[in-house]
Design a protein around this motif. Structure first.
Motif, PDB file in Angstrom:
ATOM      1  N   THR A 198       1.520  -3.996  -0.737  1.00 46.34           N
ATOM      2  CA  THR A 198       2.479  -3.477  -1.720  1.00 46.34           C
ATOM      3  C   THR A 198       1.905  -2.379  -2.610  1.00 46.34           C
ATOM      4  O   THR A 198       2.570  -1.957  -3.562  1.00 46.34           O
TER       5      THR A 198
ATOM      6  N   ILE B  49       0.216   1.523  -2.690  1.00 45.83           N
ATOM      7  CA  ILE B  49      -0.035   2.757  -1.951  1.00 45.83           C
ATOM      8  C   ILE B  49      -0.772   3.739  -2.845  1.00 45.83           C
ATOM      9  O   ILE B  49      -0.380   3.952  -3.997  1.00 45.83           O
TER      10      ILE B  49
ATOM     11  N   LEU C 248       5.029  -1.358  -4.758  1.00 47.38           N
ATOM     12  CA  LEU C 248       6.266  -1.663  -4.042  1.00 47.38           C
ATOM     13  C   LEU C 248       6.691  -3.112  -4.263  1.00 47.38           C
ATOM     14  O   LEU C 248       5.848  -3.991  -4.461  1.00 47.38           O
TER      15      LEU C 248
ATOM     16  N   PRO D 217       6.577  -4.421   1.216  1.00 45.09           N
ATOM     17  CA  PRO D 217       5.738  -3.495   1.993  1.00 45.09           C
ATOM     18  C   PRO D 217       6.541  -2.553   2.888  1.00 45.09           C
ATOM     19  O   PRO D 217       6.088  -1.434   3.175  1.00 45.09           O
TER      20      PRO D 217
ATOM     21  N   GLY E 198       7.169   1.124   2.209  1.00 45.20           N
ATOM     22  CA  GLY E 198       6.119   2.111   2.444  1.00 45.20           C
ATOM     23  C   GLY E 198       6.531   3.208   3.406  1.00 45.20           C
ATOM     24  O   GLY E 198       6.088   4.354   3.271  1.00 45.20           O
TER      25      GLY E 198
ATOM     26  N   GLN F 289      -1.962   2.483   2.385  1.00 41.89           N
ATOM     27  CA  GLN F 289      -1.146   1.333   1.978  1.00 41.89           C
ATOM     28  C   GLN F 289      -1.965   0.061   2.161  1.00 41.89           C
ATOM     29  O   GLN F 289      -2.354  -0.285   3.274  1.00 41.89           O
TER      30      GLN F 289
END
Length: 309
Positions: free
Chosen positions: A223, A225, A256, A259, A262, A280
């Motif tokens: 979660t 990046i 995030l 995930p 992404g 990520q």
């Protein structure tokens, strides 16, 4: 194997440790993390029989920890305890004798350990002549020179600069390769992430996380990046599922809720072609610590670390 089964300890109205259970196998490194007052030092003191648990059981290779077992343990306390007016060599020999070793056995190894830790001083120097960092390295030698099978280090990195912290990390890994079971506490989550096979997080005496370090991180999903892109904070924040966008290390850190988001972040970030960075990952231990315990605990831990420097 070190095994804690349903350990609890209360001081008056304070429940310092509550029903704590975990295991540490030979040849593995365990990072114990938590805010000040979480129960880390109390746990160490119960393992070492400095204080007695109110309930539960602690065993090393299936037996209770008695004076004989203590000879197999190396311990670095958070409160350092060297004698300033005693020569370094005499001090090392004294602590080795406390663990059942003879002077004849330890004396040939002392200079090797001084070199290993890059101690700036001679065995004939009094401890008070050393810098604070070198005194700490001598204290570490006294905890390890008798070649313990179980090593317990309470905040071993406090006061060490990055170079000396790396020396210690390398030595911890070396002891692991020699088959020792190692547990250490640290306010620096990077040190835990670097070498700990397993991690336990305590909060107000309760175990709130327990598992292999990588698996604990992966359980939170990828979660986080990090990216370097012409995409703006506003554009990224407008994507459904983006929780936050912050400046970080010359780029942007995007958090995030899922995930899968992404992919949309990647498409936006690369809409004009090549970008220099897109990574990520699951949250770091420090980020997980904030999620589980809160920013206030991080701030408190950082203040405590400053007091040790």
């Amino acid at each position: 194997m070190l095994k804690l089964e349903n350990i609890s300890k209360t001081f008056g109205d304070l429940r310092a440790v509550v029903d704590e259970s975990w295991e540490l196998a030979d040849g593995r490194i365990l990072g114990l993390i938590g805010q000040n007052g979480a129960g880390k030092s109390t746990t160490f003191k119960m393992i070492l029989n400095f204080i007695e648990a109110d309930s539960g059981q602690i065993t090393w290779n299936g037996r209770k920890i008695d004076s004989q077992v203590m000879n197999e343990i190396g311990f670095l306390p958070e409160e350092r305890g060297l004698y300033p007016d005693v020569k370094i060599g005499e001090q090392i020999l004294y602590f080795a004798e406390l663990h059942g070793k003879s002077r004849q056995e330890i004396r040939p190894k002392m200079q090797q350990w001084m070199d290993k830790f890059d101690v700036k001083g001679k065995l004939t120097d009094k401890v008070k002549k050393l810098s604070k960092g070198n005194q700490q390295k001598v204290q570490l030698i006294t905890a390890l020179i008798h070649e313990p099978k179980l090593i317990i280090l309470d905040e071993p990195f406090s006061g060490l600069d990055p170079v000396n912290a790396q020396i210690l990390l390398d030595i911890i890994v070396e002891q692991k390769k020699n088959g020792a079971a190692i547990i250490y506490s640290s306010h620096d989550m990077n040190n835990v992430s670097a070498i700990a096979d397993d991690v336990i997080m305590l909060n107000r005496g309760h175990v709130v996380l327990n598992g292999e370090t990588g698996q604990v991180r992966q359980s939170f999903g990828r979660t986080m990046i990090y990216l370097e892109s012409p995409a703006t904070k506003a554009e990224l924040s407008a994507i459904p599922g983006v929780v936050s966008v912050e400046d970080y290390a010359g780029g942007l850190q995007v958090t995030l809720s899922d995930p899968k988001v992404g992919r949309q972040v990647f498409e936006l970030a690369t809409k004009n072609g090549y970008i220099t960075a897109f990574d990520q990952q699951p949250p770091t231990l420090e980020q997980i610590f904030k999620m589980k315990i809160g920013q206030d605990a991080i701030d408190e831990a950082e203040k405590e670390e400053l007091t040790h420097e």
